[in-house]
Write a protein that holds these residues in place. Sequence first.
Motif, PDB file in Angstrom:
ATOM      1  N   PRO A 178       0.824  -1.215   0.000  1.00 41.39           N
ATOM      2  CA  PRO A 178       0.000   0.000   0.000  1.00 41.39           C
ATOM      3  C   PRO A 178       0.855   1.260   0.000  1.00 41.39           C
ATOM      4  N   SER A 179       1.476   1.541  -1.158  1.00 32.79           N
ATOM      5  CA  SER A 179       2.376   2.683  -1.246  1.00 32.79           C
ATOM      6  C   SER A 179       1.651   4.004  -1.003  1.00 32.79           C
ATOM      7  N   GLY A 180       0.329   3.978  -1.130  1.00 29.31           N
ATOM      8  CA  GLY A 180      -0.420   5.195  -0.882  1.00 29.31           C
ATOM      9  C   GLY A 180      -0.654   5.461   0.590  1.00 29.31           C
ATOM     10  N   SER A 181      -0.077   4.627   1.464  1.00 28.07           N
ATOM     11  CA  SER A 181      -0.251   4.813   2.903  1.00 28.07           C
ATOM     12  C   SER A 181       1.020   5.407   3.488  1.00 28.07           C
ATOM     13  N   PRO A 182       1.094   6.727   3.617  1.00 27.59           N
ATOM     14  CA  PRO A 182       2.315   7.364   4.118  1.00 27.59           C
ATOM     15  C   PRO A 182       2.477   7.144   5.617  1.00 27.59           C
ATOM     16  N   VAL A 200       3.428  14.221   4.397  1.00 29.59           N
ATOM     17  CA  VAL A 200       3.183  14.624   3.014  1.00 29.59           C
ATOM     18  C   VAL A 200       4.476  15.022   2.311  1.00 29.59           C
ATOM     19  N   TYR A 201       5.547  15.249   3.088  1.00 29.32           N
ATOM     20  CA  TYR A 201       6.836  15.592   2.479  1.00 29.32           C
ATOM     21  C   TYR A 201       7.942  15.385   3.501  1.00 29.32           C
ATOM     22  N   ALA A 202       9.119  14.970   2.997  1.00 27.09           N
ATOM     23  CA  ALA A 202      10.281  14.836   3.868  1.00 27.09           C
ATOM     24  C   ALA A 202      11.543  14.866   3.027  1.00 27.09           C
ATOM     25  N   GLY A 214      -7.073  18.577   7.816  1.00 33.04           N
ATOM     26  CA  GLY A 214      -6.630  18.988   6.491  1.00 33.04           C
ATOM     27  C   GLY A 214      -5.561  20.062   6.477  1.00 33.04           C
ATOM     28  N   TRP A 215      -5.132  20.511   7.669  1.00 31.39           N
ATOM     29  CA  TRP A 215      -4.098  21.540   7.725  1.00 31.39           C
ATOM     30  C   TRP A 215      -2.722  20.898   7.567  1.00 31.39           C
ATOM     31  N   THR A 216      -1.842  21.571   6.818  1.00 28.36           N
ATOM     32  CA  THR A 216      -0.474  21.093   6.622  1.00 28.36           C
ATOM     33  C   THR A 216       0.474  21.881   7.521  1.00 28.36           C
ATOM     34  N   HIS A 217       1.322  21.174   8.240  1.00 29.49           N
ATOM     35  CA  HIS A 217       2.296  21.786   9.147  1.00 29.49           C
ATOM     36  C   HIS A 217       3.693  21.359   8.720  1.00 29.49           C
ATOM     37  N   THR A 218       4.586  22.306   8.608  1.00 27.24           N
ATOM     38  CA  THR A 218       5.955  22.029   8.151  1.00 27.24           C
ATOM     39  C   THR A 218       6.958  22.387   9.245  1.00 27.24           C
ATOM     40  N   PHE A 219       7.920  21.505   9.431  1.00 33.68           N
ATOM     41  CA  PHE A 219       8.916  21.670  10.481  1.00 33.68           C
ATOM     42  C   PHE A 219      10.316  21.509   9.897  1.00 33.68           C
ATOM     43  N   ARG A 220      11.224  22.353  10.354  1.00 34.10           N
ATOM     44  CA  ARG A 220      12.629  22.186   9.982  1.00 34.10           C
ATOM     45  C   ARG A 220      13.207  21.053  10.818  1.00 34.10           C
ATOM     46  N   ARG A 221      13.938  20.157  10.171  1.00 36.03           N
ATOM     47  CA  ARG A 221      14.561  19.059  10.913  1.00 36.03           C
ATOM     48  C   ARG A 221      15.545  19.651  11.926  1.00 36.03           C
ATOM     49  N   GLY A 222      15.582  19.076  13.104  1.00 31.80           N
ATOM     50  CA  GLY A 222      16.336  19.678  14.192  1.00 31.80           C
ATOM     51  C   GLY A 222      15.425  20.664  14.886  1.00 31.80           C
ATOM     52  N   ASP A 223      15.931  21.851  15.198  1.00 36.85           N
ATOM     53  CA  ASP A 223      15.139  22.903  15.857  1.00 36.85           C
ATOM     54  C   ASP A 223      14.421  22.371  17.094  1.00 36.85           C
ATOM     55  N   ASN A 224      14.997  21.354  17.732  1.00 38.75           N
ATOM     56  CA  ASN A 224      14.417  20.765  18.957  1.00 38.75           C
ATOM     57  C   ASN A 224      13.040  20.154  18.736  1.00 38.75           C
ATOM     58  N   ASN A 225      12.727  19.796  17.497  1.00 34.29           N
ATOM     59  CA  ASN A 225      11.469  19.111  17.226  1.00 34.29           C
ATOM     60  C   ASN A 225      11.657  17.609  17.448  1.00 34.29           C
ATOM     61  N   LYS A 226      10.715  17.000  18.155  1.00 35.70           N
ATOM     62  CA  LYS A 226      10.763  15.567  18.422  1.00 35.70           C
ATOM     63  C   LYS A 226       9.779  14.865  17.485  1.00 35.70           C
ATOM     64  N   VAL A 227      10.275  13.906  16.719  1.00 39.23           N
ATOM     65  CA  VAL A 227       9.465  13.255  15.701  1.00 39.23           C
ATOM     66  C   VAL A 227       9.343  11.764  15.987  1.00 39.23           C
ATOM     67  N   LYS A 228       8.115  11.266  15.985  1.00 36.77           N
ATOM     68  CA  LYS A 228       7.852   9.832  16.063  1.00 36.77           C
ATOM     69  C   LYS A 228       7.103   9.420  14.810  1.00 36.77           C
ATOM     70  N   SER A 229       7.515   8.289  14.234  1.00 37.78           N
ATOM     71  CA  SER A 229       6.924   7.846  12.976  1.00 37.78           C
ATOM     72  C   SER A 229       6.378   6.430  13.105  1.00 37.78           C
ATOM     73  N   HIS A 230       5.182   6.243  12.570  1.00 45.04           N
ATOM     74  CA  HIS A 230       4.568   4.912  12.529  1.00 45.04           C
ATOM     75  C   HIS A 230       4.303   4.563  11.081  1.00 45.04           C
ATOM     76  N   GLU A 231       4.775   3.399  10.646  1.00 42.52           N
ATOM     77  CA  GLU A 231       4.624   2.962   9.259  1.00 42.52           C
ATOM     78  C   GLU A 231       3.402   2.044   9.118  1.00 42.52           C
ATOM     79  N   PRO A 232       2.292   2.557   8.582  1.00 41.64           N
ATOM     80  CA  PRO A 232       1.078   1.733   8.462  1.00 41.64           C
ATOM     81  C   PRO A 232       1.271   0.494   7.606  1.00 41.64           C
ATOM     82  N   ALA A 233       2.203   0.558   6.660  1.00 41.01           N
ATOM     83  CA  ALA A 233       2.390  -0.562   5.739  1.00 41.01           C
ATOM     84  C   ALA A 233       3.289  -1.650   6.308  1.00 41.01           C
ATOM     85  N   GLY A 234       3.737  -1.499   7.553  1.00 41.81           N
ATOM     86  CA  GLY A 234       4.665  -2.466   8.132  1.00 41.81           C
ATOM     87  C   GLY A 234       4.143  -3.894   8.105  1.00 41.81           C
TER      88      GLY A 234
END
Length: 259
Positions: A178-182, A200-202, A214-234
């Motif tokens: 399911p490549s359409g599952s980001p 939606v972008y990386a 439906g709102w899009t939020h963009t973050f600069r990598r670093g900048d003390n942002n903490k990111v957790k990612s879950h892969e639905p297609a796992g």
Amino acid sequence: MSSPAIKTAALLLAAAACLAAQDSDHIRPQQASVAPSEGKSLFQQNCGFCHGPDGRGASGPDLIRSTLVSHDSHGDLIGPVVRNGRPQKGMPAFPLSDLRIHQIADFLHSEANQAATVARRQPSDYPLESLLVGSADAGKQYFKGDGKCSQCHSPSGDLAHIATKYKPIDLQSRIVLPSGSPPILTITDASGQTFEGEQVYADEFWTSLRDRNGWTHTFRRGDNNKVKSHEPAGAHLNLLFTYTDKNIHDLFAYLETLK
């Protein structure tokens, strides 16, 4: 030629060969003969632990869809990033030669071109009767049983009317991969505010997600942002090693009943 002269000539030739060998890593990129396998090996040794063995992302971003890679020419943009690193993002510097940079860049461009080619070859339509060769009853049983599909999906929930949402060829493809599952991202910024949604972008510098409103939020990598990612297609990726062609055909036949 006298014996001393022969010895002198031999020593000069040996010295020249040695210098040429030492300088082989500094061949100008446009003069280098690049073997894709060498670039792949170099990438996996130096970059694969973070960006995945094929450059499609792991703990680090997907490089195949990176704007930096797409605008790179013979390593002119990739080289500075590799050699300088991104210390603030946890990326170390790699003091690689021009030839090595060119080989890695060539590998990434090859992977990106291959991905684009596969997308272009995807058929836009395909007769349903040519795909509908499985048993819907067997597919339903597999969905609830050995396939464990019901642990994540529901015929009356996320899969309701799925047969009307996708063309048959697309629906069958999504069963396998399911490549359409980001990835689903949860990002906590420096102020402590948390955002969650589909990626939606990386790339090496930015990450964007779209929240449930439906709102899009963009973050600069670093900048003390903490990111957790879950892969639905796992779970789908794990099934690649267990299910058979019959399982796939049966599942597709069952999903086609969900109008």
